[in-house]
Design an enzyme around this catalytic site. Structure first.
Site, short mmCIF file in Angstrom:
data_model
loop_
_atom_site.label_atom_id
_atom_site.label_comp_id
_atom_site.label_asym_id
_atom_site.label_seq_id
_atom_site.Cartn_x
_atom_site.Cartn_y
_atom_site.Cartn_z
CG HIS A 1 -51.21 -54.96 -84.79
ND1 HIS A 1 -50.48 -54.93 -84.16
CD2 HIS A 1 -51.98 -54.82 -84.36
CE1 HIS A 1 -49.83 -53.70 -83.39
NE2 HIS A 1 -51.07 -53.99 -83.30
CB CYS B 1 -50.42 -52.13 -85.30
SG CYS B 1 -51.08 -50.62 -84.66
CG ASN C 1 -51.09 -51.96 -80.06
OD1 ASN C 1 -50.22 -52.49 -81.14
ND2 ASN C 1 -52.59 -51.68 -80.99
N1 ACO Z 1 -60.31 -48.91 -67.37
C1 ACO Z 1 -62.14 -48.22 -67.31
N2 ACO Z 1 -62.68 -47.88 -67.66
C2 ACO Z 1 -62.77 -48.15 -68.69
C3 ACO Z 1 -61.00 -47.57 -69.33
C4 ACO Z 1 -60.10 -47.99 -68.68
N3 ACO Z 1 -58.53 -47.85 -68.84
N4 ACO Z 1 -61.07 -46.68 -70.79
C5 ACO Z 1 -62.21 -47.12 -70.97
N5 ACO Z 1 -63.31 -46.95 -69.95
C6 ACO Z 1 -64.65 -47.38 -70.23
C7 ACO Z 1 -65.31 -46.10 -70.75
O1 ACO Z 1 -65.44 -44.45 -70.31
C8 ACO Z 1 -66.06 -46.71 -71.33
O2 ACO Z 1 -67.20 -45.72 -70.31
P1 ACO Z 1 -68.65 -45.28 -70.58
O3 ACO Z 1 -69.86 -47.07 -71.23
O4 ACO Z 1 -68.90 -45.20 -68.56
O5 ACO Z 1 -68.43 -44.11 -71.63
C9 ACO Z 1 -66.31 -48.20 -70.79
O6 ACO Z 1 -65.04 -48.19 -70.34
C10 ACO Z 1 -66.47 -48.82 -72.09
O7 ACO Z 1 -65.86 -48.36 -72.82
P2 ACO Z 1 -65.02 -49.21 -74.31
O8 ACO Z 1 -64.50 -47.71 -75.32
O9 ACO Z 1 -66.89 -48.58 -74.77
O10 ACO Z 1 -64.93 -49.86 -73.98
P3 ACO Z 1 -64.40 -50.99 -75.95
O11 ACO Z 1 -65.17 -51.93 -75.17
O12 ACO Z 1 -64.41 -50.40 -76.58
O13 ACO Z 1 -62.76 -51.07 -75.41
C11 ACO Z 1 -60.30 -51.00 -76.65
C12 ACO Z 1 -62.12 -49.97 -75.64
C13 ACO Z 1 -59.87 -52.03 -75.34
C14 ACO Z 1 -59.58 -49.51 -76.79
C15 ACO Z 1 -61.28 -51.33 -77.93
O14 ACO Z 1 -61.87 -50.29 -78.98
C16 ACO Z 1 -59.93 -51.06 -78.15
O15 ACO Z 1 -58.97 -52.60 -78.01
N6 ACO Z 1 -59.89 -50.92 -80.14
C17 ACO Z 1 -59.14 -51.48 -81.00
C18 ACO Z 1 -57.36 -51.02 -80.86
C19 ACO Z 1 -56.75 -50.86 -81.52
O16 ACO Z 1 -56.93 -51.96 -82.22
N7 ACO Z 1 -55.67 -50.68 -81.54
C20 ACO Z 1 -54.89 -50.91 -82.99
C21 ACO Z 1 -54.43 -49.78 -83.60
S1 ACO Z 1 -53.53 -48.30 -82.45
C22 ACO Z 1 -52.41 -47.46 -83.32
O17 ACO Z 1 -51.87 -48.25 -84.62
C23 ACO Z 1 -51.09 -47.26 -82.76
#
Ligand code: ACO
Length: 328
Positions: free
Chosen positions: A255, A112, A285
């Protein structure tokens, strides 16, 4: 001589995949996706479109705005993690499409942060050698082909698109477009964000395909924290180096990985949200395409004018991250 931005362009494919569409594919819902990520819809390339096709459309728009043709280019730097092939480079494929017969072309892989890294590389090339009059920088991704559409943790996050910038070595005494930059990587975090198979470490096999190892793996929570910490520290460093106060920035272009990451960054920099560019709701993204897409949209919407300070910042797999203060 000064190195300036001469044109920008962007492209997203026509097909829209909404959160409602995703509800039919995995166990998720619109409310979860909106509140956790800010994403409402994303664009998907058609099966016939590869990354170089998306890059071509964005590049043509940037060349048109710059008033030049492909033949005027001295170099093409193409940032992508979804190249058409491992080799030849997508840069070379793009060169052929644009008729850029006088350019040397290559790909740059920094996930990214790819567009930010590419701007730094192109700028440094042009600074070192004035014979490079026009250089094209493109970030383009067809992430939809490396997403596991059965994994709700990742499939809701990504989209396809491309953004392009034409740089020119101009015979005047204005400042360069790069005022200050701060780029980093940390290879000790490779396990939290990767495409596990398909390279020389873990070549493609029936087993790697069956285990979905040709799609993005991400430990979202870890990435989230590192993203906010590193991007805000990098932004502070470039502002300090440039002796520019955050209040003087016309627009922050981060980003587009997660709206909550962007909001946390804005808070830490003490920049009001109306001076932070956001299009993650429409595109998700798009990795290396993201900053180019934003820059082009912001410029064409009149949100930035020549002379304005614009702060770019990115974070991605590698890990890679950084910030660049530019004068548009
Ligand atoms: N729909 C419903 N529930 C979901 C989904 C979904 N799509 N995805 C995950 N959940 C659930 C999980 O299973 C978890 O359930 P559990 O508590 O029963 O285990 C719950 O939701 C919470 O999941 P978390 O992972 O804690 O959610 P979080 O608030 O951290 O959000 C996310 C996840 C959106 C991925 C976030 O962590 C994020 O944006 N991280 C950064 C991503 C990023 O910046 N990437 C950049 C680089 S990409 C690249 O370089 C190619």
């Amino acid at each position: 001589m000064s190195i300036r931005i001469k044109g920008t362009g962007s492209y997203v494919p026509e097909r829209i995949l909404t959160n409602a569409d995703l509800e039919k594919m995995v166990e998720t819902n619109d409310e979860w996706i909106r509140t956790r990520t800010g994403i409402e819809e994303r664009r998907l390339a058609s099966p016939e479109q590869a990354t170089s096709d998306l890059a071509e459309q964005a590049a043509r728009r940037a060349l048109d705005q710059a008033g030049i043709t492909g033949a005027d280019l001295s170099a093409i730097v193409c940032a992508t993690i979804t190249p058409d092939y491992v080799f030849p480079s997508t840069g070379c494929l793009l060169q052929q499409k644009l008729g850029a017969t006088n350019a040397f072309s290559f790909d740059l892989e920094a996930a990214c942060s790819g567009l930010l890294y590419s701007l730094e590389v192109a700028y440094s090339l042009m600074k070192a050698n004035k014979k490079y009059r026009y250089v094209l920088v493109v970030g383009a991704e067809k992430l939809s082909c490396i997403v596991n559409w059965a994994d709700r943790n990742t499939c809701v996050l990504f989209g396809d698109g491309a953004g392009a910038v034409v740089l020119e070595n101009v015979a005047d005494d204005r400042p360069d477009f790069v005022i200050a930059s701060d780029l980093h990587s940390d290879g000790s975090y490779t396990e939290i964000l990767k495409l596990p198979a398909g390279g020389s470490r873990n070549p493609a096999s029936p087993e790697t395909v069956a285990a979905h190892q040709h799609s993005i793996f991400m430990a979202g929570k870890d990435v989230f924290k590192l993203a906010v910490n590193h991007m805000s520290a990098s932004c502070r460093r470039v502002l300090e180096e440039a002796k520019v106060d955050a209040s003087a920035i016309k627009l922050v272009i981060p980003h587009q990985a997660n709206l909550r990451i962007i909001q946390s960054l804005a808070q830490r920099l003490d920049v009001p949200e109306d001076r932070v560019f956001i299009n993650i709701n429409r595109f998700g993204n798009t990795s290396a395409a993201s900053i180019g897409l934003c820059l082009d949209e912001a410029a064409r919407a009149g949100r930035i004018q020549p002379g304005d300070y614009v702060l770019l910042t990115a974070f991605g797999g590698g890990l890679t991250w950084g910030a660049m203060l530019i004068q548009y």
